[in-house]
Design an enzyme around this catalytic site. Structure first.
Site, PDB file in Angstrom:
ATOM      1  N   LYS A  25       0.815  -1.190  -0.020  1.00 21.08           N
ATOM      2  CA  LYS A  25       0.068   0.051   0.004  1.00 21.08           C
ATOM      3  C   LYS A  25       0.881   1.413   0.116  1.00 21.08           C
ATOM      4  O   LYS A  25       0.765   2.180  -0.565  1.00 21.08           O
ATOM      5  CB  LYS A  25      -1.012   0.071   1.193  1.00 21.08           C
ATOM      6  CG  LYS A  25      -1.405   1.434   1.755  1.00 21.08           C
ATOM      7  CD  LYS A  25      -2.428   1.368   2.942  1.00 21.08           C
ATOM      8  CE  LYS A  25      -1.747   1.596   4.160  1.00 21.08           C
ATOM      9  NZ  LYS A  25      -1.307   3.000   4.204  1.00 21.08           N
ATOM     10  N   ASN A  26       1.845   1.174   0.748  1.00 20.19           N
ATOM     11  CA  ASN A  26       2.685   2.452   1.191  1.00 20.19           C
ATOM     12  C   ASN A  26       3.638   2.792  -0.169  1.00 20.19           C
ATOM     13  O   ASN A  26       4.351   3.737  -0.214  1.00 20.19           O
ATOM     14  CB  ASN A  26       3.233   2.565   2.567  1.00 20.19           C
ATOM     15  CG  ASN A  26       2.226   2.683   3.659  1.00 20.19           C
ATOM     16  OD1 ASN A  26       1.012   3.094   3.084  1.00 20.19           O
ATOM     17  ND2 ASN A  26       2.567   2.556   4.776  1.00 20.19           N
ATOM     18  N   ARG A  97      -4.132  10.387   4.032  1.00 18.67           N
ATOM     19  CA  ARG A  97      -3.175  11.631   4.070  1.00 18.67           C
ATOM     20  C   ARG A  97      -2.072  11.456   2.953  1.00 18.67           C
ATOM     21  O   ARG A  97      -1.495  12.257   2.468  1.00 18.67           O
ATOM     22  CB  ARG A  97      -2.541  10.942   5.509  1.00 18.67           C
ATOM     23  CG  ARG A  97      -1.935  12.149   6.092  1.00 18.67           C
ATOM     24  CD  ARG A  97      -1.082  11.978   7.261  1.00 18.67           C
ATOM     25  NE  ARG A  97       0.139  12.496   7.291  1.00 18.67           N
ATOM     26  CZ  ARG A  97       0.272  13.840   7.457  1.00 18.67           C
ATOM     27  NH1 ARG A  97      -0.406  14.550   7.664  1.00 18.67           N
ATOM     28  NH2 ARG A  97       1.652  14.218   7.222  1.00 18.67           N
ATOM     29  N   ASP A 121      -3.827  19.321  10.225  1.00 14.26           N
ATOM     30  CA  ASP A 121      -2.434  20.047   9.936  1.00 14.26           C
ATOM     31  C   ASP A 121      -2.564  21.415   9.625  1.00 14.26           C
ATOM     32  O   ASP A 121      -3.494  21.827   8.707  1.00 14.26           O
ATOM     33  CB  ASP A 121      -1.797  19.251   8.751  1.00 14.26           C
ATOM     34  CG  ASP A 121      -1.109  17.788   9.380  1.00 14.26           C
ATOM     35  OD1 ASP A 121      -1.255  17.123   8.434  1.00 14.26           O
ATOM     36  OD2 ASP A 121      -0.664  18.125  10.151  1.00 14.26           O
ATOM     37  N   ASP A 310       4.309   0.389  11.884  1.00 14.66           N
ATOM     38  CA  ASP A 310       3.143  -0.340  11.268  1.00 14.66           C
ATOM     39  C   ASP A 310       3.263  -1.720  11.801  1.00 14.66           C
ATOM     40  O   ASP A 310       2.018  -2.334  11.540  1.00 14.66           O
ATOM     41  CB  ASP A 310       3.340  -0.117   9.969  1.00 14.66           C
ATOM     42  CG  ASP A 310       3.139   1.253   9.466  1.00 14.66           C
ATOM     43  OD1 ASP A 310       2.702   2.304  10.086  1.00 14.66           O
ATOM     44  OD2 ASP A 310       3.325   1.498   8.180  1.00 14.66           O
TER      45      ASP A 310
END
Ligand code: EPU
Length: 429
Positions: A25-26, A97, A121, A310
């Site tokens: 995913k990342n 994000r 943020d 994670d």
């Protein structure tokens, strides 16, 4: 927002068999942003079928690309036009994000980017300060108004030396995506070294970027005028692989985890071995077997190659049923222990002191209704549910769906007693 589905888990079955890991995913979310850097068709393979990929697809479509996701083949085709839109709206950015990863490609291609700030943020505050300071060093002007950050560099961005205060994954990505077509050389020092960063560097290099130091903490990027589209296979998801490894160990099971790269999990697998698991490398992945109750293991999260934040929640679940006591220290995200209250509902003995969690192993957890608060917390609660006596109901599972491809069917194939059900109506007022 409450999820509309839940997972019902009946604890007690060891997981046995084989499970296949898809792309990370990342990584893939950023690879989709990287595609925007070149006109033409980019193909990305080994794409996980997860909610975040759908959100990112909608975002880059809004920017002008067309995206075709062949879910069965796990392949994305992204057609990028000569002209792109400059604005990433709040309705999509707030859902994820990682949307911020279009900032680098947009400013590189258009000389301007107008991106909604992810919730909470503010400009210059923790969260995006390193992304924005780096772009400013490269000559961009950055302002913030009405919840949007506007970055512009009407002349091309200029290569510059950049020192990151901390090896931030997101800031390293934004800055190297911006630097690949800048004028001159950018050196990013104290860069993040995660396998997903290496994956992005490899894709950029295949597109014609000039990057030295891939996989090290100093990235030297010499700008080139344009990049060309490419075909790229996403690196395996080490966090999903690590979640399966803990699932095998916590249930006293025996699982072959295929299409995974154990080298990206050195430290986590070493911890599992210390916890009593037998971990063996295989040509296409690795195998985790556990016969006894785990032994508690201390964990300290750090940027790669340190222990991944994670995987911290999954290891807290393992420690919760281990013999002995362990200290888990979280150094990256201060709210990452939020889920511990849910684990305590299952009978875990965990005490939080600042960024330390002291976990005393219990022989047994007992099933209860719990709420997933984020992707990894959700995975951890499912793992705990797999060994708790009786039934655990995990709600707000949309968090888990953001990052785990075929989680429930895979668990069922491995012998878990788990199903996806409509979430019970929340009667709380
Ligand atoms: N930070 C700043 N300023 C910045 C950038 C980051 O203060 O300019 C702080 C963050 O607030 C955070 C810490 O530095 O406290 C780490 O942030 P980093 O930029 O390294 O992480 P990220 O890019 O926001 C990615 C992953 C996370 C993963 C972290 C660390 C994606 C989409 N997200 O986040 O993944 O935990 O790196 O490895 O790639 C997950 O998948 O569950 C997840 C949260």
């Amino acid at each position: 927002m409450r999820g509309v589905e839940a997972f019902r888990v009946q604890g007690g079955s060891p997981l046995i068999g084989e499970v296949r890991v898809r792309g990370a995913k990342n990584s893939v979310l950023k690879l989709m942003a990287v595609a925007l850097l070149a006109e033409g068709r980019t193909t990305i393979t080994n794409v996980p079928d997860i909610m975040d990929v759908d959100i990112m697809a909608r975002l880059i479509e809004r920017l002008g690309a067309s995206v075709t996701f062949d879910r069965a083949a796990r392949r994305l085709d992204i057609d990028v036009p000569a002209e792109l839109e400059q604005r990433a709206d709040y309705d999509l950015v707030r859902q994820m994000r990682a949307s911020i990863s279009v900032l680098g490609p947009l400013i590189a291609r258009l000389g301007v980017a107008d991106i909604a700030l992810p919730g909470g943020d503010a400009i210059g505050s923790r969260g995006l300060d390193m992304h924005l300071a780096g772009l400013e060093r490269m000559g961009a002007k950055v302002t913030s108004e009405h919840g949007y950050v506007l970055a512009s560099a009407p002349e091309r961005l200029k290569g510059a030396p950049i020192w990151l205060d901390f090896p931030s994954v997101g800031a390293t990505e934004t800055l190297h995506m911006a630097a690949v077509t800048a004028d001159g050389t950018t050196v990013i020092d104290n860069a993040a070294r995660e396998p997903e960063i290496v994956d992005i560097c490899r894709m950029l290099t295949a597109m014609g970027a000039q990057i030295e130091g891939t996989g090290t903490s100093t990235l030297t990027i010499t700008g080139v005028p344009t990049l060309t589209s490419t075909t790229h296979r996403t690196v395996p998801d080490r966090i999903v692989a690590g979640t399966w490894a803990v699932a095998a160990a916590i249930t006293g099971g025996d699982v072959r985890i295929v299409d995974a790269d154990p080298q990206h999990l050195d430290l986590a697998l070493d911890k599992l071995t210390a916890a009593g698991a037998e971990v063996t490398g295989e040509p296409d992945g690795f195998r985790v077997r556990m016969t006894d109750r785990p032994t508690a293991v201390d964990i300290v999260t750090l940027p790669y190659p340190g222990f991944a934040t994670d995987l911290q929640p999954q290891f807290i679940a393992l420690n919760a049923v281990a013999t002995g006591m362990a200290m888990v220290t979280e150094n990256l995200f201060e709210s990452r222990f939020k889920f511990v209250n849910e684990l305590i509902r299952l009978g875990a003995d965990v005490r939080i002191e600042g960024h330390h969690a002291l976990v005393r192993g219990r022989e047994r957890l007992s099933g209860a209704p719990v709420v997933a608060t984020d992707i990894r917390a959700g995975a951890s609660l499912v793992l705990a549910g797999l060994v708790a006596s009786g039934e655990t109901l995990v709600t707000d599972v949309h968090h888990i769906d953001r990052g785990y491809d075929s989680f429930i069917p895979d668990l069922q194939r491995l012998g878990a007693d788990i199903e996806r059900i409509p979430a019970p109506i929340d009667e709380a007022v």
